[in-house]
Design a protein around this motif. Structure first.
Motif, PDB file in Angstrom:
ATOM      1  N   LYS A 422       0.813  -1.215   0.000  1.00  0.00           N
ATOM      2  CA  LYS A 422       0.000   0.000   0.000  1.00  0.00           C
ATOM      3  C   LYS A 422       0.847   1.266   0.000  1.00  0.00           C
ATOM      4  O   LYS A 422       0.349   2.351  -0.235  1.00  0.00           O
ATOM      5  CB  LYS A 422      -0.939  -0.027   1.195  1.00  0.00           C
ATOM      6  N   ASP A 423       2.135   1.154   0.379  1.00  0.00           N
ATOM      7  CA  ASP A 423       3.062   2.277   0.314  1.00  0.00           C
ATOM      8  C   ASP A 423       2.684   3.401   1.273  1.00  0.00           C
ATOM      9  O   ASP A 423       2.928   4.571   0.997  1.00  0.00           O
ATOM     10  CB  ASP A 423       3.148   2.823  -1.120  1.00  0.00           C
ATOM     11  N   TRP A 424       2.099   3.074   2.390  1.00  0.00           N
ATOM     12  CA  TRP A 424       1.803   4.104   3.389  1.00  0.00           C
ATOM     13  C   TRP A 424       3.081   4.483   4.134  1.00  0.00           C
ATOM     14  O   TRP A 424       4.017   3.693   4.249  1.00  0.00           O
ATOM     15  CB  TRP A 424       0.767   3.597   4.393  1.00  0.00           C
ATOM     16  N   GLN A 425       3.122   5.686   4.674  1.00  0.00           N
ATOM     17  CA  GLN A 425       4.278   6.174   5.409  1.00  0.00           C
ATOM     18  C   GLN A 425       4.083   5.923   6.900  1.00  0.00           C
ATOM     19  O   GLN A 425       3.141   6.440   7.505  1.00  0.00           O
ATOM     20  CB  GLN A 425       4.494   7.661   5.141  1.00  0.00           C
ATOM     21  N   LEU A 426       4.971   5.138   7.477  1.00  0.00           N
ATOM     22  CA  LEU A 426       4.842   4.771   8.886  1.00  0.00           C
ATOM     23  C   LEU A 426       4.901   5.999   9.796  1.00  0.00           C
ATOM     24  O   LEU A 426       4.070   6.166  10.693  1.00  0.00           O
ATOM     25  CB  LEU A 426       5.948   3.786   9.268  1.00  0.00           C
ATOM     26  N   GLU A 427       5.905   6.856   9.589  1.00  0.00           N
ATOM     27  CA  GLU A 427       6.109   7.976  10.501  1.00  0.00           C
ATOM     28  C   GLU A 427       4.939   8.948  10.467  1.00  0.00           C
ATOM     29  O   GLU A 427       4.482   9.419  11.526  1.00  0.00           O
ATOM     30  CB  GLU A 427       7.411   8.712  10.151  1.00  0.00           C
ATOM     31  N   SER A 428       4.401   9.240   9.310  1.00  0.00           N
ATOM     32  CA  SER A 428       3.247  10.130   9.216  1.00  0.00           C
ATOM     33  C   SER A 428       2.030   9.504   9.891  1.00  0.00           C
ATOM     34  O   SER A 428       1.240  10.195  10.542  1.00  0.00           O
ATOM     35  CB  SER A 428       2.934  10.441   7.755  1.00  0.00           C
ATOM     36  N   THR A 429       1.895   8.175   9.752  1.00  0.00           N
ATOM     37  CA  THR A 429       0.776   7.487  10.397  1.00  0.00           C
ATOM     38  C   THR A 429       0.883   7.557  11.910  1.00  0.00           C
ATOM     39  O   THR A 429      -0.105   7.810  12.610  1.00  0.00           O
ATOM     40  CB  THR A 429       0.741   6.018   9.954  1.00  0.00           C
ATOM     41  N   ILE A 430       2.081   7.359  12.442  1.00  0.00           N
ATOM     42  CA  ILE A 430       2.277   7.407  13.893  1.00  0.00           C
ATOM     43  C   ILE A 430       1.964   8.805  14.426  1.00  0.00           C
ATOM     44  O   ILE A 430       1.213   8.963  15.403  1.00  0.00           O
ATOM     45  CB  ILE A 430       3.717   6.998  14.246  1.00  0.00           C
ATOM     46  N   ILE A 431       2.526   9.829  13.801  1.00  0.00           N
ATOM     47  CA  ILE A 431       2.320  11.204  14.280  1.00  0.00           C
ATOM     48  C   ILE A 431       0.850  11.587  14.163  1.00  0.00           C
ATOM     49  O   ILE A 431       0.278  12.219  15.069  1.00  0.00           O
ATOM     50  CB  ILE A 431       3.203  12.180  13.495  1.00  0.00           C
ATOM     51  N   GLU A 432       0.189  11.203  13.076  1.00  0.00           N
ATOM     52  CA  GLU A 432      -1.219  11.536  12.897  1.00  0.00           C
ATOM     53  C   GLU A 432      -2.070  10.928  14.003  1.00  0.00           C
ATOM     54  O   GLU A 432      -2.982  11.596  14.532  1.00  0.00           O
ATOM     55  CB  GLU A 432      -1.695  11.044  11.530  1.00  0.00           C
ATOM     56  N   ASN A 433      -1.777   9.700  14.391  1.00  0.00           N
ATOM     57  CA  ASN A 433      -2.588   9.043  15.425  1.00  0.00           C
ATOM     58  C   ASN A 433      -2.272   9.570  16.816  1.00  0.00           C
ATOM     59  O   ASN A 433      -3.168   9.681  17.657  1.00  0.00           O
ATOM     60  CB  ASN A 433      -2.392   7.533  15.356  1.00  0.00           C
ATOM     61  N   ILE A 434      -1.020   9.890  17.094  1.00  0.00           N
ATOM     62  CA  ILE A 434      -0.686  10.484  18.389  1.00  0.00           C
ATOM     63  C   ILE A 434      -1.374  11.843  18.537  1.00  0.00           C
ATOM     64  O   ILE A 434      -1.977  12.146  19.580  1.00  0.00           O
ATOM     65  CB  ILE A 434       0.841  10.626  18.542  1.00  0.00           C
TER      66      ILE A 434
END
Length: 895
Positions: A422-434
């Protein structure tokens, strides 16, 4: 025998906190990890008992600490192939003779409830342990009992304990485990379906609270997401029934959603908004997608390592029937309008999680895969609140436990680890959820400082990848300020951004925001910049922060930097001041530590000799301001000097607050003069105004009601919410005091009665017992509780009056209040003036005041609405209608 410590540690250098050990008061280490720590250059090994080793081997499934920990945390880890580790661990557990089922079950319980990303592998491990084995008793002709079944029976007891205590997170994660076991054919499909139905039944309870219903619905929804692939094929189950129950409940909770959306639309009643998603709505959307596809998408979103295992020969485990226990009432009692005590619980609202990135950057949470990723990250952030360093490490390792290809490979990853996906960005996902958790309205699940510190730890672990994600998030949120970002979220954003900059050298590309200096001074973007700089100065130094800003922001007309460094401003230092001589006399008395009574006498004499030069100020007001500013000047050297000065001259302050130097009656004007004097003295240090106001309320020189009224009259930095917190805190402390004294008296009375009964003979003509006499301490505590409760109610009333005057009073006839709530005006907000932005800000704080204190407002709704709403205009005016509608929503009345 204790195996912790390997010979012991020095006193005071080793203590527990939950499942975390803190060695040397410095480095937190999970209690189940086996590490080597550095203690003054002498390494000591943490030994474990055989039982602890067995439990740790289960908890550390697929994870091995790579060598000694030498002043570094978190330790680097080597993640072995979890599937291989499952097979190895299953063989190791089978070698236990006899099997220590309680210890093994405890390892599963800890792993499932504290490491939810490993749940599929724990299900695979239990599936292997469910295969037939040698008879444990060694007897012939006896049917073997699978070790997995014994473990599951013991695990069920732990689940029942979680359910009885209404430990919702642990209950939900156990349901995840049961769902995986259902797909692995260990648990029967019908019993799993019945378990999920027991949670959807909560949604039909009469008067169910939203918090209880939300948690029960998530238990059912997430369990169905994981087990639906087998439940749908059972002829006696009805997946649609579960989904429809959740949808019906969601549709009944549409009214409050408009008040807790991150993006404010005062002119709209829509329950959907851009850049935000409601948690239950996302769960329902993901379920709908899975239902449409026949739950064939489940393997794409949730790893199933047991899928290739053959169906076990043994009969499936039947989950016992359960009934979700009623809600535990741990509520605060407080008087209602009728004078009786009522039970009040803080209202729980729907959860809107803010979205910062597009679906091609971070997972779409309304899709099954996106919901699973978000749920995993949010659970980790919640569970590891006690250990932010461990949480940061685990968040960066999340992709290793998810289906391959979920996230884009990290830079420099080996070619064999690169999987198309899916090519999602891990770091952006983590920051968005925090940030989604940090910005939950009306308040986050944990203290905001935890989320701020967690992001800091992530930046330290992986600055090259987390740094850009943080920067993008800040820029996105900054852009949303002009799109209607809720004021409370904007305030938390200011706290986070300024603290984040302080941790990384106050470096930011401020020149990107220079064009925004042309906006109205009260525009949200300019307010944000100004507050961030103000907070930075508090965390550092004026001159240092000035050097970090581009030249346009340093200019005085930019209104970014204050004209002077923070500090006190004693108005009477200048000899040209008309009150210089009088103030110096008072100042010398205070410096000489003259008795309070003598200072009061001097001020009383000054009142007869001083001449005021201000036509708007009375002589009494001038004398009060001189006295208060002189006292603050004495205490301005440090916080300890301030406290010493206040405590020494408490009689003087109480006399000043009593309505006049000559002993006049108590009135709000005198206390207002004291607050004005403080605000003028600390006008260059806004945070000091808040601190001094707080201390004056603590010493009961002024009441929260006085501060609320002053804040609305002067537009000061003290919000009504802060004053209400003080009033509520006082009532809570007084209530606890009354409860403790009553309990003590009841115990003493019961003890005395028992002693008397043992020494008295039975008498048929015994006289009735005299009513118990309350102790003087209890009588005093009850009086204090009654007084503080009255102040609490008065503070709520005063705040509501202030909002009525600003927004909905027909006497005020404020056109800006009505103008900013129309759709046409919102589309034209680029041309708003300062008054219109001020009206918009006031609407935002009114909404937050209502949702923060809705339980108290509900309790006093009759009195407050009768008194305050007498000044509200007639229905039909847009501002009046919106004001009343907001009030009706939070008090539970018909809209």
């Amino acid at each position: 025998m204790s195996y912790h410590g390997g010979g012991g540690y020095r006193r005071g250098r080793n203590f527990h906190r939950g499942d975390v050990h803190f060695f040397n008061g410095r480095v937190p280490i999970p209690i189940h990890s086996r590490s080597i720590v550095d203690d003054h250059e002498h390494r000591r090994e943490v030994y474990e008992s055989p039982e602890q080793q067995l439990r740790s081997s289960i908890i550390r499934l697929g994870e091995v600490v790579s060598g000694p920990l030498l002043r570094k945390w978190p330790p680097l880890t080597v993640l072995k192939d979890p599937k291989e580790e499952v097979n190895r661990l299953a063989q190791e557990l089978r070698k236990q003779n006899p099997a220590n089922v309680p210890i093994i079950s405890e390892g599963f319980r800890i792993g499932v409830t504290e490491q939810p990303f490993k749940i599929p592998y724990y299900a695979a491990l239990l599936r292997l342990l469910h295969d037939p084995q040698e008879t444990l008793s060694g007897e012939t002709g006896v049917a073997p009992v699978p070790l997995g079944r014994l473990i599951l029976e013991d695990f069920w007891k732990a689940f029942q304990a979680f359910l009885d205590k209404l430990a919702w997170r642990e209950t939900r994660l156990c349901i995840h485990f049961f769902a995986h076991l259902t797909v692995a054919h260990i648990i029967s499909t019908q019993s799993m379906y019945d378990l999920l139905r027991s949670f959807t039944a909560v949604l039909d309870e009469f008067g169910v609270s939203h918090g209880r219903a939300k948690k029960a619905a998530l238990c059912a929804a997430e369990g169905l997401m994981m087990a639906g692939i087998v439940i749908k094929d059972n002829s006696t189950t009805n997946v649609r029934e579960l989904i429809d129950s959740i949808q019906t409940y969601i549709e009944s909770t549409s009214e409050p959603k408009n008040l807790i959306q991150p993006m404010v639309r005062l002119f709209s009643d829509s329950t959907t908004v851009d850049h935000a998603d409601e948690h239950l709505d996302l769960a329902l959307a993901a379920l709908r997608i899975l239902d449409t596809s026949g739950f064939t998408q489940t393997p794409e979103s949730i790893v199933q390592p047991y899928a290739e295992f053959p169906t076990p020969d043994t009969s499936p485990f039947e989950l016992p029937s359960v009934l979700v226990p009623p809600e535990v009432i741990e509520l605060d009692s407080m008087p209602t309008d009728s004078g009786e005590d009522a039970q009040v619980k803080k209202e729980e609202w729907p959860e809107f999680l803010i979205r910062l990135f597009d679906n091609d950057v971070t997972p779409d949470p309304s899709s099954p895969a996106g919901y699973a990723v978000r749920s995993t990250i949010l659970d980790l952030v919640d569970i590891f609140e006690v250990n932010r360093k461990e949480c940061a490490r685990l968040l960066l390792e999340v992709p290793k436990w998810l289906p391959p290809g979920t996230f884009r490979p990290r830079p420099g990853a080996p070619p064999q680890d690169v999987v198309a996906g899916k090519d999602w960005q891990l770091e952006s996902t983590i920051i968005e959820n925090i940030l989604g958790s940090l910005f939950l309205i009306p308040e986050p699940p944990h203290k905001p400082v935890y989320y701020i510190a967690l992001i800091t730890e992530l930046c330290k672990l992986s600055p090259e990848t987390i740094g850009p994600a943080v920067g993008k998030s800040i820029r996105k949120l900054y852009g949303l300020l002009a799109e209607g970002l809720d004021l409370e979220i904007a305030r938390r954003l200011t706290d986070w951004f300024s603290t984040h900059l302080s941790n990384f050298g106050f470096q930011w590309v401020w020149k990107e925001w220079v064009p925004d200096l042309s906006l109205s001074p009260r525009h949200p973007k300019r307010e944000f910049i100004r507050r961030v700089v103000d907070y930075e100065i508090r965390l550092s130094y004026y001159d240092r922060i000035l050097k970090t800003l581009p030249e346009p922001m340093q200019a005085a007309d930019a209104l970014v930097m204050p004209p002077e460094a923070p500090g006190p401003d004693y108005e009477y230092d200048d000899p040209a001041s008309p009150y210089h001589d009088a103030a110096q006399t008072v100042l010398n008395l205070l410096r000489g530590r003259t008795k309070a009574d003598d200072v009061i006498t001097h001020l009383d004499q000054m009142r007869n000799t001083i001449e005021t030069t201000d036509s708007d100020a009375s002589v009494d007001s001038v004398v009060r301001i001189i006295a208060v500013q002189s006292l603050l000047h004495i205490g301005s050297r440090s916080f300890s000097h301030f406290l010493n000065a206040i405590e020494r001259y408490l009689p003087l302050l109480r006399n000043l607050a009593a309505g006049g130097i000559s002993g006049g009656v108590v009135n709000a004007e005198a206390r207002g003069d004291i607050l004005t004097a403080v605000a003028r003295f600390w006008k260059r240090s806004r945070h000091m105004i808040v601190i001094v106001f707080d201390k004056l309320m603590q010493y009961q020189i002024v009441d929260p009601t006085d501060v609320v009224a002053w804040s609305f009259d002067h537009g000061g930095p003290v919000s009504p919410q802060g004053c209400q917190h003080k009033a509520n805190g006082r009532v809570l402390i007084a209530r606890r005091r009354v409860t403790a004294l009553r309990k003590e008296e009841d115990e003493n009375a019961a003890r005395a009665k028992a002693n008397d009964g043992a020494s008295m003979e039975v008498d048929a003509d015994t006289k009735p017992e005299a009513p118990a006499v309350e102790s003087p301490a209890l009588v005093t505590a009850l009086k204090a509780f009654t007084t503080l409760t009255r102040e609490q109610k008065a503070a709520l009333s005063k705040a509501l009056d202030g909002f009525v005057e600003c927004l909905a009073s027909k006497a005020l006839s404020n056109p800006d209040a009505a103008y900013v709530i129309s759709e046409a005006a919102w589309n034209d907000r680029a041309n708003w003036n300062e008054e219109q932005w001020l009206a918009w800000e006031t609407w935002g704080w009114y909404r937050h005041f209502c949702r923060m204190y809705s339980p108290y407002l509900q309790n006093y709704s009759t009195t407050l609405s009768t008194v305050s709403f007498a000044k509200v205009g007639a229905p039909g005016d847009p501002a009046v209608d919106l004001f009343r509608k907001t009030w009706n929503i939070i008090t539970g009345q018909d809209v």
